[in-house]
Design an enzyme around this catalytic site. Structure first.
Site, PDB file in Angstrom:
ATOM      1  N   ASP A 160       0.872  -1.176   0.000  1.00  0.00           N
ATOM      2  CA  ASP A 160       0.000   0.000   0.000  1.00  0.00           C
ATOM      3  C   ASP A 160       0.903   1.218   0.000  1.00  0.00           C
ATOM      4  OD1 ASP A 160      -1.627   2.164   0.575  1.00  0.00           O
ATOM      5  OD2 ASP A 160      -2.753   1.152   2.156  1.00  0.00           O
ATOM      6  N   VAL A 161       0.888   1.970  -1.088  1.00  0.00           N
ATOM      7  CA  VAL A 161       1.848   3.072  -1.245  1.00  0.00           C
ATOM      8  C   VAL A 161       1.630   4.195  -0.249  1.00  0.00           C
ATOM      9  CG1 VAL A 161       2.118   2.557  -3.701  1.00  0.00           C
ATOM     10  CG2 VAL A 161       0.495   4.342  -2.987  1.00  0.00           C
ATOM     11  N   THR A 211      -9.243   3.145 -18.850  1.00  0.00           N
ATOM     12  CA  THR A 211      -9.072   2.392 -17.607  1.00  0.00           C
ATOM     13  C   THR A 211     -10.140   2.834 -16.614  1.00  0.00           C
ATOM     14  OG1 THR A 211      -7.603   3.989 -16.523  1.00  0.00           O
ATOM     15  CG2 THR A 211      -6.560   2.352 -17.974  1.00  0.00           C
ATOM     16  N   ASN A 223       3.487   3.142 -10.409  1.00  0.00           N
ATOM     17  CA  ASN A 223       2.306   3.235 -11.262  1.00  0.00           C
ATOM     18  C   ASN A 223       1.024   3.555 -10.503  1.00  0.00           C
ATOM     19  OD1 ASN A 223       0.465   2.443 -13.650  1.00  0.00           O
ATOM     20  ND2 ASN A 223      -0.103   0.970 -12.067  1.00  0.00           N
ATOM     21  N   TYR A 277      -5.886  16.268  -9.950  1.00  0.00           N
ATOM     22  CA  TYR A 277      -5.106  15.237 -10.650  1.00  0.00           C
ATOM     23  C   TYR A 277      -3.984  15.833 -11.499  1.00  0.00           C
ATOM     24  CZ  TYR A 277      -4.008  11.192 -13.570  1.00  0.00           C
ATOM     25  OH  TYR A 277      -3.352  10.185 -14.222  1.00  0.00           O
ATOM     26  N   LYS A 322       0.281  15.221 -10.967  1.00  0.00           N
ATOM     27  CA  LYS A 322       1.191  14.675 -11.972  1.00  0.00           C
ATOM     28  C   LYS A 322       2.266  15.688 -12.362  1.00  0.00           C
ATOM     29  CE  LYS A 322      -0.572  10.567 -12.347  1.00  0.00           C
ATOM     30  NZ  LYS A 322       0.174   9.376 -11.916  1.00  0.00           N
TER      31      LYS A 322
END
Length: 241
Positions: A65-66, A201, A92, A168, A172
């Site tokens: 779990d990041v 996705t 990812n 978002y 990034k």
């Protein structure tokens, strides 16, 4: 595209979308693949499907779990004690967060998204760096987005210019900066940020305009190619910052 011999790769967020497809393609090509997953049952399910098509695939599942120091540290121990080593780390795992217009966005909207999309890669990289640094040809791959590019999001010819949001894209953009700083601080590690493109996705409700296989082209290239086309790439070549 010239590629290296088989290597060991760890992919976070490996149970769906780009992560699962990246694992499938790398395993089919003969690489040892560690699937970093939040839920072991889901990870074993995806690994089983990969082995149906590639019976000899060396696919290993590790709980990761990041957002948790303890989880990532336990995953590090599992990978390091396995004896496989680590040649490529693919950060990812990512989430889209609440969809809202910029004028409707509030500060708390940023916290979960930055926690996964930015702090997650920093946490995983920091903890796995000692193992990665032991590789003769280490690579650090950040799965970013064209949404994190100032040039792309201001290009009217790109679909990204029509997608408006604060959270978002900024996560990034921050990840891109983190990647450039890792590249400067770690000259012995090949650092590549990747724009998969607008891929269908679960992240975007499968509204993307390209397949998940197309979306993983640049990720696989960053993991395996002798000379990635640049430090920020998509499946067609360098992406402007």
């Amino acid at each position: 595209m010239t590629t290296h011999n088989a290597s060991t790769v760890l992919v976070t967020g490996a149970t769906g979308g780009l992560g699962a497809e990246t694992c499938r393609r790398l395993a089919a090509a003969g690489h040892t693949v560690w699937m970093g997953v939040r839920t072991l049952e889901a990870g074993y399910d995806v690994a089983g499907k990969i082995r149906v098509d590639s019976p000899d695939a060396d696919v290993r599942v590790v709980e990761l779990d990041v957002t948790s120091d303890d989880s990532v540290t336990a995953a590090y121990r599992a990978v390091s004690e396995s004896g496989t080593g680590l040649d490529v780390l693919v950060n990812n795992a990512g989430i889209a967060g609440r969809v809202a217009a910029p004028t409707d966005t509030v500060p708390t909207d940023f916290l979960p998204v930055f926690g996964v999309n930015l702090l997650g890669p920093v946490r995983v990289t920091h903890i796995f760096l000692p193992l990665l640094a032991q590789s003769p040809s280490p690579r650090l791959v950040m799965v970013s987005s064209g949404m994190g590019s100032f040039a792309v999001t201001n290009d009217p010819a790109r679909i990204e210019s029509t997608l408006h949001g604060l959270v978002y894209p900024s996560s990034k953009a921050a990840l891109n900066m983190v990647a450039t700083m890792y590249a400067k601080a770690l000259p012995s590690i090949r650092v590549v940020a990747v724009d998969p493109g607008y891929t269908a996705t679960a992240l975007n409700g499968f509204s993307g305009t390209q397949s998940v296989e197309d979306g993983t082209d640049a990720i696989v290239e960053a993991c395996t190619a002798d000379s990635p086309a640049g430090m920020f790439i998509d499946r067609h070549g360098p992406v402007p910052w």
